[in-house]
Design a protein around this motif. Structure first.
Motif, mmCIF file in Angstrom:
data_model
loop_
_atom_site.group_PDB
_atom_site.id
_atom_site.type_symbol
_atom_site.label_atom_id
_atom_site.label_comp_id
_atom_site.label_asym_id
_atom_site.label_seq_id
_atom_site.Cartn_x
_atom_site.Cartn_y
_atom_site.Cartn_z
ATOM 1 N N SER A 103 1.850 7.195 1.540
ATOM 2 C CA SER A 103 1.156 8.183 2.037
ATOM 3 C C SER A 103 -0.450 7.688 2.536
ATOM 4 O O SER A 103 -0.743 8.295 3.147
ATOM 5 C CB SER A 103 0.909 9.112 0.590
ATOM 6 N N ARG A 104 -0.935 6.602 1.721
ATOM 7 C CA ARG A 104 -2.108 6.127 1.944
ATOM 8 C C ARG A 104 -2.259 5.462 3.564
ATOM 9 O O ARG A 104 -2.936 5.795 4.429
ATOM 10 C CB ARG A 104 -2.852 5.127 1.087
ATOM 11 N N SER B 98 -11.046 3.636 -6.369
ATOM 12 C CA SER B 98 -11.334 4.025 -5.048
ATOM 13 C C SER B 98 -12.244 5.188 -5.242
ATOM 14 O O SER B 98 -12.312 5.953 -5.965
ATOM 15 C CB SER B 98 -9.957 4.560 -4.396
ATOM 16 N N TRP C 65 0.782 -1.199 -0.028
ATOM 17 C CA TRP C 65 0.095 -0.026 0.067
ATOM 18 C C TRP C 65 1.027 1.331 -0.160
ATOM 19 O O TRP C 65 2.044 1.129 0.679
ATOM 20 C CB TRP C 65 -0.856 0.033 1.290
ATOM 21 N N SER D 49 -4.371 6.960 6.749
ATOM 22 C CA SER D 49 -4.991 6.211 7.596
ATOM 23 C C SER D 49 -4.836 5.992 9.042
ATOM 24 O O SER D 49 -5.535 5.787 9.939
ATOM 25 C CB SER D 49 -4.878 4.393 6.880
#
Length: 297
Positions: A168-169, A243, A165, A173
């Motif tokens: 940055s995500r 997404s 993943w 999160s």
């Protein structure tokens, strides 16, 4: 390694870990309504359905699958696939929601819960990032009466990511999870993979905000879920579709958090405000006298 059945962890229990009940418990079949909100997810419908019923059948769970589909370019094809699956013998149905009826993930999930046939309710995404094989593990503590609410979590032992993943995500999160930490008894309150009961939902159904994406967090807080368990899942890469995250979603999340903090800590906030006002009044009354006493000295 991936553990579809998962491990259950009692949140807020001093690090206590309990192995969740899995397939082959020897108990009579239990009933579960699985609600899946969809928006242009045509390619995922058949594999999700087939994998789900294989998993729940092996676990001795009698389930129904209800898709709540928001009108999109793929709606007609989605409806055709669901009807074909139904003819093949799968207990699956679909509610095709027109734009005039409403939009958005949270309202779709709530509509599905209202239409569910069984008292036990499970929500999962349609993009196969939530593995259908994990459904029995996530549902089992609620089905067995050991929990009011379960969360499919990436952040307990045995859970994690099944793909690389973007950093940055992951950072976004983690920050979002930390912001929600005082509200929920879960290590992964952002998860959209959760299970509860209709009577639990009824506690605060009238207060649940149908706008936004974090419907699990919304229900946990508004419905005052006390016995919350995290169940380890492996969060997989999206199989198809795209997404729905955007800057607008993040804005709605912050507004949602503010509303949830107010709902949960309203009495405490009033008390703090009263104490501050009381202190200000006392200071205002004392200030003139303090000048007089200083002059006398």
């Amino acid at each position: 390694s991936r553990r579809p059945g998962g491990r259950a962890a009692m949140s807020g229990g001093g690090g206590l870990r309990e192995r969740g009940a899995g397939a082959g418990t020897g108990k009579k079949a239990q009933h579960l309504s699985v609600i899946v909100p969809t928006y242009n997810e045509t390619e995922n419908i058949r594999p999700l359905c087939e994998r789900l019923f294989k998993a729940v059948g092996a676990a001795g769970i009698t389930a129904e699958l209800l898709f709540v589909d928001d009108e999109s370019a793929g709606s007609s094809a989605t409806e055709e696939i669901v009807k074909a699956l139904e003819k093949e013998g799968h207990p699956v149905r679909i509610h095709c929601r027109k734009k005039a009826e409403g939009r958005g993930l949270s309202s779709a999930v709530l509509l599905g819960f209202d239409k569910a046939k069984y008292p036990h309710l499970l929500c999962m995404d349609a993009d196969l990032q939530h593995e259908p094989e994990s459904v029995p593990g996530v549902a089992r503590p609620v089905l067995d009466g050991a929990a009011d609410f379960t969360v499919g979590s990436r952040h307990v032992e045995g859970g994690g990511l099944g793909f690389d993943w973007a950093m940055s995500r992951q950072i976004v999160s983690r920050i979002a999870t930390l912001l929600a930490w005082p509200l929920a008894k879960s290590s992964d309150p952002m998860s959209g993979f959760f299970c509860t009961r209709k009577d639990i939902l009824d506690r605060g159904r009238y207060k649940v905000n149908p706008i936004g994406f974090k419907i699990g967090l919304e229900i946990m807080v508004r419905c005052r879920c006390q016995r919350v368990q995290d169940v380890a899942i492996t969060f997989q890469e999206r199989a198809a579709g795209e997404s729905k995250l955007s800057a607008k979603v993040y804005k709605y999340y912050l507004l949602q958090l503010a509303s949830l903090y107010w709902d949960k800590y309203m009495d405490l906030i009033f008390l703090v405000v009263l104490l501050v006002l009381g202190a200000m009044i006392l200071l205002a009354m004392w200030a003139p006298h303090s000048d007089k006493f200083g002059h006398l000295r």
